[in-house]
Design a protein around this motif. Structure first.
Motif, mmCIF file in Angstrom:
data_model
loop_
_atom_site.group_PDB
_atom_site.id
_atom_site.type_symbol
_atom_site.label_atom_id
_atom_site.label_comp_id
_atom_site.label_asym_id
_atom_site.label_seq_id
_atom_site.Cartn_x
_atom_site.Cartn_y
_atom_site.Cartn_z
ATOM 1 N N ALA A 8 0.810 -1.212 0.000
ATOM 2 C CA ALA A 8 0.000 0.000 0.000
ATOM 3 C C ALA A 8 0.846 1.265 0.000
ATOM 4 O O ALA A 8 0.603 2.190 -0.780
ATOM 5 N N LEU A 9 1.861 1.355 0.857
ATOM 6 C CA LEU A 9 2.644 2.568 0.979
ATOM 7 C C LEU A 9 3.733 2.670 -0.086
ATOM 8 O O LEU A 9 4.254 3.759 -0.330
ATOM 9 N N ARG A 10 4.078 1.566 -0.725
ATOM 10 C CA ARG A 10 5.114 1.615 -1.757
ATOM 11 C C ARG A 10 4.542 1.953 -3.124
ATOM 12 O O ARG A 10 5.091 2.796 -3.844
ATOM 13 N N TRP A 11 3.447 1.287 -3.523
ATOM 14 C CA TRP A 11 2.894 1.534 -4.847
ATOM 15 C C TRP A 11 1.415 1.165 -4.959
ATOM 16 O O TRP A 11 0.777 1.464 -5.961
ATOM 17 N N GLY A 12 0.815 0.586 -3.932
ATOM 18 C CA GLY A 12 -0.487 -0.040 -4.084
ATOM 19 C C GLY A 12 -1.693 0.814 -3.763
ATOM 20 O O GLY A 12 -2.819 0.355 -3.924
ATOM 21 N N THR A 13 -1.524 2.010 -3.301
ATOM 22 C CA THR A 13 -2.586 2.940 -2.892
ATOM 23 C C THR A 13 -3.312 2.425 -1.646
ATOM 24 O O THR A 13 -3.106 1.294 -1.198
ATOM 25 N N SER A 14 -4.204 3.250 -1.116
ATOM 26 C CA SER A 14 -4.958 2.884 0.090
ATOM 27 C C SER A 14 -5.925 1.737 -0.154
ATOM 28 O O SER A 14 -6.455 1.157 0.799
ATOM 29 N N LEU A 15 -6.168 1.374 -1.424
ATOM 30 C CA LEU A 15 -7.001 0.206 -1.716
ATOM 31 C C LEU A 15 -6.409 -1.061 -1.101
ATOM 32 O O LEU A 15 -7.125 -2.027 -0.851
ATOM 33 N N MET A 16 -5.094 -1.038 -0.836
ATOM 34 C CA MET A 16 -4.408 -2.237 -0.362
ATOM 35 C C MET A 16 -3.920 -2.113 1.083
ATOM 36 O O MET A 16 -3.159 -2.977 1.549
ATOM 37 N N VAL A 17 -4.342 -1.075 1.783
ATOM 38 C CA VAL A 17 -4.034 -0.972 3.210
ATOM 39 C C VAL A 17 -4.753 -2.097 3.955
ATOM 40 O O VAL A 17 -5.880 -2.467 3.617
ATOM 41 N N HIS A 18 -4.128 -2.647 4.961
ATOM 42 C CA HIS A 18 -4.734 -3.738 5.731
ATOM 43 C C HIS A 18 -6.039 -3.273 6.373
ATOM 44 O O HIS A 18 -6.231 -2.076 6.594
ATOM 45 N N PRO A 19 -6.963 -4.195 6.685
ATOM 46 C CA PRO A 19 -8.326 -3.827 7.082
ATOM 47 C C PRO A 19 -8.415 -2.670 8.078
ATOM 48 O O PRO A 19 -7.948 -2.757 9.212
ATOM 49 N N LEU A 20 -8.988 -1.559 7.593
ATOM 50 C CA LEU A 20 -9.237 -0.347 8.378
ATOM 51 C C LEU A 20 -7.972 0.200 9.040
ATOM 52 O O LEU A 20 -8.043 1.023 9.937
ATOM 53 N N ASP A 21 -6.809 -0.254 8.581
ATOM 54 C CA ASP A 21 -5.512 0.138 9.167
ATOM 55 C C ASP A 21 -5.482 -0.093 10.672
ATOM 56 O O ASP A 21 -4.845 0.653 11.424
#
Length: 403
Positions: A131-144
């Motif tokens: 998510a933080l490298r190239w994947g956008t917030s779509l790939m942040v772990h559940p609800l961060d």
């Protein structure tokens, strides 16, 4: 007379040079990230919206440094987060909600910072996630909820980072509650945070391990504590579904309140030529939970919520300006209250491409799909509205510029 004038000029020039050397350096910087996001299901309907900060949070800030001599420096950051699609302030409306700190750094002694900061988990482990490298917030772990996405910052934090010992550094943090001892449920530990992380970088390998504990996060009894306003306390829809299942009626639950959050993580990234492969594992445990207005009496008292996340990501750099990445994440939860428990889990896959038009400007596209399993596994891609079913897909296209 001419010699005297020349001597005075030389002395004045030397004095000005010394004053110039001692002056504070102030750098204004920022980043604008705006795009379009499509979601397959938000509360039962598809949606197309203009979004801000999907790949990197839009911000502007000031960085201050001053050379004190002898290898010592003063440094500070004031950083504001805002929505580039509307201009609205983020981080609960704070002027400098992303970061606000001052500190000292000494060669061979490390760096000490005080103020509003990220947790060491996000700084040492989060930047190894897709998510933080190239994947956008779509790939942040559940609800961060495991804090690796960096959406939660900590007030009143004192942070020490060690010098580099042959590729190894460590970071320790304590965020004060700013509250004296008091009656039950209040006091010195009411809304505080502490933790740390250690990281090794060398020979193409990055390896990080860390732990963070938050006591009574976002407590309404202490609005001057470590976590205020931007903690992920919004009730996950799947918890409301648990309440519905247990009570047999539609849930009117509002907020999930955690007594203690404990999060540990291990993250690694290995780069060889144009390929990078990464893995991240985190475990988050919430104790003494209460669901406000829960229909099932078993959720009105104390309970526990455990969330385990495992991610594998792969990156290919086709050219110096073109990155393509893929990721797979498994997330498993267990909500327990007394003898009652439920264990929903989710799979998420994602793919993204980031192309740099210049050193400061890039365009990106990312797509993610999440599917939940078990009775109460409602899908919700992080920072999106929840789905009405166990599946949700999202696609983001955006333009990012740094200045």
């Amino acid at each position: 007379m001419i010699k005297v004038q020349r001597l005075c000029a030389l002395a004045l020039g030397a004095t000005c040079a010394q004053l110039s050397h001692a002056q504070t350096s102030v750098t204004l910087y920022g980043l604008i990230d705006t795009g379009i996001t499509w979601s397959s299901n938000q509360h039962g309907s598809s949606n197309v919206e203009m979004t801000s900060g999907k790949l990197s949070g839009t911000r502007w800030g000031m960085r201050v440094t001053e050379d004190l001599g002898g290898g010592w420096r003063t440094l500070g950051v004031l950083e504001n987060g805002f929505n580039s699609a509307s201009g609205a302030a983020l981080q609960n409306g704070r002027m400098f909600g992303r970061q606000a700190y001052i500190g000292l750094s000494g060669d061979g002694y490390g760096t000490l910072l005080i103020g509003r900061q990220y947790t060491p988990l996000a700084l040492y482990g989060g930047f190894l996630t897709a998510a933080l490298r190239w994947g956008t917030s779509l790939m942040v772990h559940p609800l961060d909820l495991d804090l690796l996405g960096g959406t939660t910052r900590f007030n009143n934090a004192i942070d020490y980072e060690s010098p580099n010992y042959g590729g190894i550094t460590y970071k320790l943090q304590y965020a004060f509650s700013n509250q004296a001892e008091g009656p039950a449920g209040a006091g010195f530990a009411n809304n505080r945070e502490w933790g740390g992380a250690i990281r090794y970088v060398g020979h193409g390998l990055t390896l990080s391990v860390g732990y963070t504990q938050i006591d009574r996060p976002d407590a309404v009894s202490n609005t001057n504590g470590a976590v205020v306003g931007d903690y992920q306390s919004a009730l996950p829809l799947w918890v409301k579904q648990v309440d519905t299942t247990l009570s047999g009626t539609a849930s009117s639950a509002a907020v999930l309140t955690a007594g203690t959050q404990k999060t540990g993580m291990i993250a690694t990234l290995y780069t060889l030529d144009r390929w990078s492969i990464g893995a991240v594992v985190s475990r988050t445990l919430f104790d003494d939970n209460t669901v406000t207005r829960a229909s099932a009496t078993r959720l009105n008292g104390s309970g526990s919520l455990a969330l385990n996340v495992a991610e594998i990501n792969l990156t290919y750099q086709a050219t110096p300006a073109n990155y393509t990445g893929m990721m797979v994440t498994y997330s498993g939860a267990r909500f327990q209250s007394g003898a009652t428990h439920t264990s929903p889990h989710w799979w998420q896959v994602g793919i993204a491409n980031d192309y740099f038009l210049s050193k400061r400007t890039d365009v990106y596209i990312a797509a993610a799909y999440e599917i939940g399993s078990a009775r109460d596994a409602i899908a919700q891609i992080t920072l999106n509205a929840p789905s009405s079913t166990c599946t949700e897909a999202g696609v983001s296209v955006g333009l990012r510029h740094r200045f």
